[in-house]
Design a protein around this motif. Structure first.
Motif, PDB file in Angstrom:
ATOM      1  N   SER A  54    -132.219 -84.169  46.366  1.00 19.48           N
ATOM      2  CA  SER A  54    -133.285 -84.003  45.398  1.00 19.48           C
ATOM      3  C   SER A  54    -133.822 -85.217  44.705  1.00 19.48           C
ATOM      4  O   SER A  54    -133.136 -86.185  45.006  1.00 19.48           O
ATOM      5  N   LEU A  55    -134.937 -85.041  44.155  1.00 16.86           N
ATOM      6  CA  LEU A  55    -135.676 -86.117  43.552  1.00 16.86           C
ATOM      7  C   LEU A  55    -136.126 -85.763  42.364  1.00 16.86           C
ATOM      8  O   LEU A  55    -136.772 -84.728  42.297  1.00 16.86           O
ATOM      9  N   PRO A  56    -136.417 -86.719  41.454  1.00 11.97           N
ATOM     10  CA  PRO A  56    -137.324 -86.792  40.121  1.00 11.97           C
ATOM     11  C   PRO A  56    -138.624 -86.511  40.676  1.00 11.97           C
ATOM     12  O   PRO A  56    -138.952 -86.985  41.466  1.00 11.97           O
ATOM     13  N   TYR A  57    -139.244 -85.788  39.612  1.00 13.14           N
ATOM     14  CA  TYR A  57    -140.887 -85.440  40.144  1.00 13.14           C
ATOM     15  C   TYR A  57    -141.522 -86.835  40.287  1.00 13.14           C
ATOM     16  O   TYR A  57    -142.456 -86.794  41.186  1.00 13.14           O
ATOM     17  N   ARG A  58    -141.346 -87.810  39.528  1.00 10.81           N
ATOM     18  CA  ARG A  58    -141.969 -89.188  39.687  1.00 10.81           C
ATOM     19  C   ARG A  58    -141.675 -89.709  41.113  1.00 10.81           C
ATOM     20  O   ARG A  58    -142.572 -90.630  41.655  1.00 10.81           O
ATOM     21  N   ALA A  59    -140.754 -89.364  41.782  1.00 10.29           N
ATOM     22  CA  ALA A  59    -140.496 -89.976  43.178  1.00 10.29           C
ATOM     23  C   ALA A  59    -140.950 -88.976  44.288  1.00 10.29           C
ATOM     24  O   ALA A  59    -140.701 -89.412  45.412  1.00 10.29           O
TER      25      ALA A  59
END
Length: 428
Positions: free
Chosen positions: A112-117
């Protein structure tokens, strides 16, 4: 480490005691830190290595840490996509005897990743829309469960790839409240307005920093969550009325809900006084229709869209092999050992952290289709797999444990989100 340290957890990992709780979180030594991209947070958050996995450690107050820990455990019992709570740690004291802030420990969600990444140089409008659609689905699931979030945003969400779409997971639940009687329309609309405003602000921030495509309209994308949410909410909970002769519409409604990934646990069906009109309304709706079918048949636990894609391939295998009359579970086992597992085993060990196995299989199927289209011939799965590994997978970053610069310093080493099996560099 101070003797007053207090760890509250359902299951305590003894390795927690080895972390430097007597040191301010901002000063933890690098040997404990996992360099992963972080979203924006009002609290200090650090990632740390623990027993072969990664945890997120957030400094907060004892009351908020305990409340969020309990809420995340409750949401897990309700089968809501969210991060896993690990522990609440209080009573931290520095070596000099000064009091340190309590922390909430959660388990980092792999892949999973934060949206900025999730993008490289610029966020494209279609990617932003898919993120917002995933968040709308998560918000609907939360509201059906009676959960008022109170701080809906892209920053408080993690995203995983899910067969061309994204799956959203709640990360920050400290402002949330659960209502046993369900939410009022006003509460739902309040959450929706918070989401719309927060998303617009987050996208405007990216746009102002030159990290969003010029064609991206932050306001239009943020307004999209309202439309997506209301459309889904109506489909899942709305009442439908039709003539008695149109009883086929009952099965059609169930099929539409299944296609959206939801199961109906109970369906209320009523007729009017004359018996000529039928009124139906879903009473309880559970998400994960395709996930549950795939787990039942194969034991594979995947995202909802990934499950749908794998089931489609399983159904195609059953038809192509002429085994429609054979028990579905028998064919599923055969597909698993003859098709899916050989693909997973063929991925070189050094590339296995790139994507989840189910996402690899989905992208392989896409890649095979594009090869067949471009070359105007049937492409064997083995040939497509070799091409996919060498021309696509090798050029992706690892999403299991991505080691990269902080989010604010992301470079072109991070790929643009592409779902057509092509090399992202062609789209930069």
């Amino acid at each position: 480490m101070s003797a007053s340290l207090n760890i509250t957890a359902a299951t305590v990992d003894p390795a927690l005691l080895d972390l430097p709780w007597d040191v301010p979180l901002d000063d933890w030594p690098s040997e404990h830190i996992a360099s992963l991209p972080k979203g924006i947070s009002r609290h200090l958050v650090r990632f740390a290595n623990l027993s072969g996995y990664v945890i997120a450690v957030k400094e907060t107050t004892a009351q908020m840490a305990r409340g969020e820990y309990d809420m995340l455990r409750t949401l897990q019992r309700l089968d809501i996509p969210c991060v896993e709570p690990v522990a609440v740690i209080t009573g931290r004291m520095s070596a000099k005897g000064s009091e340190l802030k309590p922390v909430l420990v959660t388990r980092h969600l792999r892949f999973s990743l934060p949206y900025r990444a999730l993008f490289s140089q610029q966020l494209r409008p279609d990617t932003a829309t898919r993120l917002v659609d995933a968040l709308a689905l998560l918000l609907v699931r939360l509201h059906i469960a009676g959960f008022f979030w109170g701080d809906v945003s892209l920053s408080n969400t993690l995203f995983r790839r899910d067969a061309g779409a994204f799956a959203a997971y709640l990360v920050d639940a400290e402002t949330g409240q659960l209502y046993e009687g369900g939410l009022s329309n006003g509460q739902r609309e309040n959450d929706l307005e918070i989401a719309r405003v927060n998303i617009a602000g987050e996208l405007m921030d990216l746009y102002a920093g030159g990290r969003a495509d010029e064609e991206l309209d932050p306001v239009a994308v943020s307004n999209g969550i309202v439309e997506a949410y209301r459309s889904l909410w109506t489909e899942l909970t709305g009442t439908e009325q039709f003539a008695r002769a149109e009883r086929w519409r009952i099965n059609e409604r169930v099929h539409r809900l299944n296609e959206l990934g939801f199961d109906i646990e109970e369906l209320a069906i009523k007729t009017d006084a004359t018996g000529s009109q039928v009124r139906i309304q879903p009473k309880v709706v559970d998400a994960g229709h395709h996930q549950r079918r795939l787990i039942r048949l194969t034991g594979l636990d995947t995202g909802e869209n990934q499950a749908r894609r794998l089931l489609n391939d399983l159904d195609a295998y059953r038809m192509t092999a002429g085994k429609q009359d054979i028990d579905e579970e028998v064919v599923a086992h055969e597909w698993l050992i003859r098709v899916f597992e050989p693909v997973v085993r063929a991925i070189p060990r050094e590339l296995r952290g790139k994507l989840e196995p189910a996402e690899v299989f989905h992208q392989l199927l896409d890649h095979r289709w594009f090869l067949a289209e471009s070359e105007k011939r049937d492409v064997p799965l083995a040939e497509a797999l070799t091409s996919y590994i060498n021309n696509v997978l090798r050029h992706r970053r690892d999403e299991a444990t991505m080691i990269d610069p902080p989010t604010g310093a992301l470079t072109a080493a991070i790929d643009v989100v592409t779902d057509d099996g092509s090399d992202w560099r062609d789209k930069v």
